[in-house]
Scaffold this motif. Sequence first.
Motif, PDB file in Angstrom:
ATOM      1  N   GLU A   1      12.395 -52.718 -18.036  1.00 47.76           N
ATOM      2  CA  GLU A   1      12.301 -53.530 -16.826  1.00 47.76           C
ATOM      3  C   GLU A   1      12.295 -52.687 -15.558  1.00 47.76           C
ATOM      4  O   GLU A   1      11.841 -53.154 -14.507  1.00 47.76           O
ATOM      5  CB  GLU A   1      13.460 -54.541 -16.810  1.00 47.76           C
ATOM      6  CG  GLU A   1      13.277 -55.620 -17.875  1.00 47.76           C
ATOM      7  CD  GLU A   1      14.560 -56.335 -18.241  1.00 47.76           C
ATOM      8  OE1 GLU A   1      14.491 -57.243 -19.079  1.00 47.76           O
ATOM      9  OE2 GLU A   1      15.632 -55.982 -17.683  1.00 47.76           O
ATOM     10  N   HIS A   2      12.773 -51.449 -15.643  1.00 46.74           N
ATOM     11  CA  HIS A   2      12.747 -50.573 -14.470  1.00 46.74           C
ATOM     12  C   HIS A   2      11.634 -49.525 -14.557  1.00 46.74           C
ATOM     13  O   HIS A   2      11.507 -48.672 -13.666  1.00 46.74           O
ATOM     14  CB  HIS A   2      14.108 -49.875 -14.282  1.00 46.74           C
ATOM     15  CG  HIS A   2      15.170 -50.798 -13.778  1.00 46.74           C
ATOM     16  ND1 HIS A   2      15.805 -51.713 -14.577  1.00 46.74           N
ATOM     17  CD2 HIS A   2      15.691 -50.970 -12.530  1.00 46.74           C
ATOM     18  CE1 HIS A   2      16.680 -52.400 -13.865  1.00 46.74           C
ATOM     19  NE2 HIS A   2      16.635 -51.966 -12.609  1.00 46.74           N
ATOM     20  N   THR A   3      10.852 -49.584 -15.613  1.00 40.42           N
ATOM     21  CA  THR A   3       9.624 -48.792 -15.812  1.00 40.42           C
ATOM     22  C   THR A   3       9.848 -47.287 -15.920  1.00 40.42           C
ATOM     23  O   THR A   3       8.886 -46.554 -16.106  1.00 40.42           O
ATOM     24  CB  THR A   3       8.587 -49.065 -14.708  1.00 40.42           C
ATOM     25  OG1 THR A   3       9.062 -48.533 -13.465  1.00 40.42           O
ATOM     26  CG2 THR A   3       8.276 -50.551 -14.601  1.00 40.42           C
ATOM     27  N   SER A   4      11.082 -46.804 -15.787  1.00 38.77           N
ATOM     28  CA  SER A   4      11.323 -45.363 -15.920  1.00 38.77           C
ATOM     29  C   SER A   4      12.778 -45.117 -16.287  1.00 38.77           C
ATOM     30  O   SER A   4      13.658 -45.919 -15.994  1.00 38.77           O
ATOM     31  CB  SER A   4      10.989 -44.640 -14.623  1.00 38.77           C
ATOM     32  OG  SER A   4      12.015 -44.799 -13.669  1.00 38.77           O
ATOM     33  N   LEU A   5      12.996 -43.960 -16.904  1.00 41.88           N
ATOM     34  CA  LEU A   5      14.359 -43.580 -17.274  1.00 41.88           C
ATOM     35  C   LEU A   5      15.222 -43.326 -16.052  1.00 41.88           C
ATOM     36  O   LEU A   5      16.406 -43.674 -16.022  1.00 41.88           O
ATOM     37  CB  LEU A   5      14.327 -42.329 -18.165  1.00 41.88           C
ATOM     38  CG  LEU A   5      13.907 -42.547 -19.626  1.00 41.88           C
ATOM     39  CD1 LEU A   5      13.661 -41.203 -20.309  1.00 41.88           C
ATOM     40  CD2 LEU A   5      15.002 -43.307 -20.379  1.00 41.88           C
ATOM     41  N   ASN A   6      14.624 -42.712 -15.019  1.00 38.79           N
ATOM     42  CA  ASN A   6      15.401 -42.386 -13.814  1.00 38.79           C
ATOM     43  C   ASN A   6      15.933 -43.645 -13.145  1.00 38.79           C
ATOM     44  O   ASN A   6      17.118 -43.744 -12.810  1.00 38.79           O
ATOM     45  CB  ASN A   6      14.552 -41.578 -12.828  1.00 38.79           C
ATOM     46  CG  ASN A   6      14.386 -40.132 -13.268  1.00 38.79           C
ATOM     47  OD1 ASN A   6      15.242 -39.590 -13.964  1.00 38.79           O
ATOM     48  ND2 ASN A   6      13.286 -39.498 -12.863  1.00 38.79           N
ATOM     49  N   LYS A   7      15.035 -44.612 -12.928  1.00 37.23           N
ATOM     50  CA  LYS A   7      15.452 -45.852 -12.259  1.00 37.23           C
ATOM     51  C   LYS A   7      16.461 -46.612 -13.113  1.00 37.23           C
ATOM     52  O   LYS A   7      17.430 -47.180 -12.592  1.00 37.23           O
ATOM     53  CB  LYS A   7      14.230 -46.720 -11.979  1.00 37.23           C
ATOM     54  CG  LYS A   7      13.296 -46.150 -10.931  1.00 37.23           C
ATOM     55  CD  LYS A   7      12.109 -47.080 -10.725  1.00 37.23           C
ATOM     56  CE  LYS A   7      11.138 -46.510  -9.686  1.00 37.23           C
ATOM     57  NZ  LYS A   7       9.955 -47.392  -9.516  1.00 37.23           N
ATOM     58  N   ALA A   8      16.224 -46.635 -14.432  1.00 39.73           N
ATOM     59  CA  ALA A   8      17.153 -47.323 -15.312  1.00 39.73           C
ATOM     60  C   ALA A   8      18.513 -46.635 -15.321  1.00 39.73           C
ATOM     61  O   ALA A   8      19.558 -47.292 -15.326  1.00 39.73           O
ATOM     62  CB  ALA A   8      16.583 -47.377 -16.734  1.00 39.73           C
ATOM     63  N   ALA A   9      18.517 -45.297 -15.295  1.00 36.64           N
ATOM     64  CA  ALA A   9      19.779 -44.552 -15.279  1.00 36.64           C
ATOM     65  C   ALA A   9      20.573 -44.864 -14.024  1.00 36.64           C
ATOM     66  O   ALA A   9      21.800 -45.018 -14.071  1.00 36.64           O
ATOM     67  CB  ALA A   9      19.498 -43.057 -15.390  1.00 36.64           C
ATOM     68  N   GLU A  10      19.874 -44.971 -12.871  1.00 33.82           N
ATOM     69  CA  GLU A  10      20.553 -45.322 -11.622  1.00 33.82           C
ATOM     70  C   GLU A  10      21.167 -46.716 -11.721  1.00 33.82           C
ATOM     71  O   GLU A  10      22.289 -46.957 -11.284  1.00 33.82           O
ATOM     72  CB  GLU A  10      19.561 -45.263 -10.460  1.00 33.82           C
ATOM     73  CG  GLU A  10      19.112 -43.849 -10.113  1.00 33.82           C
ATOM     74  CD  GLU A  10      18.090 -43.844  -8.989  1.00 33.82           C
ATOM     75  OE1 GLU A  10      17.858 -44.929  -8.398  1.00 33.82           O
ATOM     76  OE2 GLU A  10      17.524 -42.774  -8.696  1.00 33.82           O
ATOM     77  N   ARG A  11      20.395 -47.631 -12.307  1.00 33.12           N
ATOM     78  CA  ARG A  11      20.882 -49.014 -12.445  1.00 33.12           C
ATOM     79  C   ARG A  11      22.101 -49.078 -13.358  1.00 33.12           C
ATOM     80  O   ARG A  11      23.050 -49.838 -13.112  1.00 33.12           O
ATOM     81  CB  ARG A  11      19.756 -49.889 -13.003  1.00 33.12           C
ATOM     82  CG  ARG A  11      20.168 -51.286 -13.424  1.00 33.12           C
ATOM     83  CD  ARG A  11      20.567 -52.133 -12.202  1.00 33.12           C
ATOM     84  NE  ARG A  11      20.933 -53.464 -12.596  1.00 33.12           N
ATOM     85  CZ  ARG A  11      22.130 -53.813 -13.065  1.00 33.12           C
ATOM     86  NH1 ARG A  11      23.086 -52.886 -13.205  1.00 33.12           N
ATOM     87  NH2 ARG A  11      22.389 -55.065 -13.391  1.00 33.12           N
ATOM     88  N   LEU A  12      22.096 -48.285 -14.388  1.00 32.65           N
ATOM     89  CA  LEU A  12      23.186 -48.310 -15.365  1.00 32.65           C
ATOM     90  C   LEU A  12      24.331 -47.392 -15.012  1.00 32.65           C
ATOM     91  O   LEU A  12      25.356 -47.354 -15.705  1.00 32.65           O
ATOM     92  CB  LEU A  12      22.637 -47.934 -16.753  1.00 32.65           C
ATOM     93  CG  LEU A  12      21.605 -48.909 -17.351  1.00 32.65           C
ATOM     94  CD1 LEU A  12      20.936 -48.280 -18.565  1.00 32.65           C
ATOM     95  CD2 LEU A  12      22.268 -50.221 -17.736  1.00 32.65           C
ATOM     96  N   ASN A  13      24.140 -46.613 -13.935  1.00 34.13           N
ATOM     97  CA  ASN A  13      25.165 -45.682 -13.471  1.00 34.13           C
ATOM     98  C   ASN A  13      25.496 -44.633 -14.534  1.00 34.13           C
ATOM     99  O   ASN A  13      26.653 -44.318 -14.817  1.00 34.13           O
ATOM    100  CB  ASN A  13      26.443 -46.432 -13.065  1.00 34.13           C
ATOM    101  CG  ASN A  13      27.375 -45.564 -12.226  1.00 34.13           C
ATOM    102  OD1 ASN A  13      26.919 -44.662 -11.507  1.00 34.13           O
ATOM    103  ND2 ASN A  13      28.671 -45.830 -12.324  1.00 34.13           N
TER     104      ASN A  13
END
Length: 306
Positions: free
Chosen positions: A13-25
């Motif tokens: 849903e965030h299209t990238s590992l970086n964005k997802a990592a930020e979302r998941l902290n």
Amino acid sequence: MLEDIRLLATVVEHTSLNKAAERLNVTQPALSRRIARLERELGIDLFRRIGKRLELTPAGQLTYEFALELRRFHGEFLQRLNAFKSEEAPVATIGASLTTLQTTLPGLITAMTEKHPNLEIKAITGKSHEIATLVKERKVDFGIVASSVEDESVTSIPLFDDILMLVLPRTHYILERTQLSMADLNDLPMILFAPGTWYRTMTDELFRQYGLKPDVRMEIDSFEAIVRLLSACRAGTLLPKSYLRPQLLEDNELYVVRIKELELAKRTTSLIHGNPEWLAASTRYLIEETIAFFARRGRESDAPGS
């Protein structure tokens, strides 16, 4: 594994590992390791790595769809759970016909309160059509009646079929016969339930159908009173199978006689509720548990030796 599958949904849903990592902290390397571990456990690639972009494989798409279902079920679970966490004890108001109150409700209430000790259950009794009206007017959360309800504004869900059975004191003279039929009920001393319920209506219909005139000694609106008086009055009765528990028969020295014609006459007990949009989450949960309770009981009664 389930937690890693939920992480996969966030990556998609965030299209990238970086964005997802930020979302998941979490750090990007840590998230990458979790996804790689999930792929190893499943034994299949979930992503195609095209440059810096991730693209789901067919297996990844299937896993993502499962992750969405998992999220939905988790949300419903929390919603239902929260219904039982309020400071005030949750209250369920059940409408029940008089026969249902005596035959069906005790076991259900026992099972519900054992599972949810803080749950307070209230019961309102009435005839089946009266319970249907209470459901429509939202004066009860749901109803249990010994019939189906033909009303478009009320949902009727069959729970189980009930039959009538002949019950006699173990010392009754008629038990000396090797086999009993409906004809043996003619002139038989009997204690019957008071008129006005499906149970008595069904009993009277059977008597008319087979041209029987039993010797009615008493008419009582309590199954318990009927059971206690049978031996003293040396009389028989017809009772719903749902009421006849082994311990009840043993304590009162009673015997059940199976008669084919009685077993052919069935009545369906149903759960009824109003518009699903009106139902609180806790009520929907209790309805589902009620349906599951009677499904389990039906399987147990159908089991060999039951």
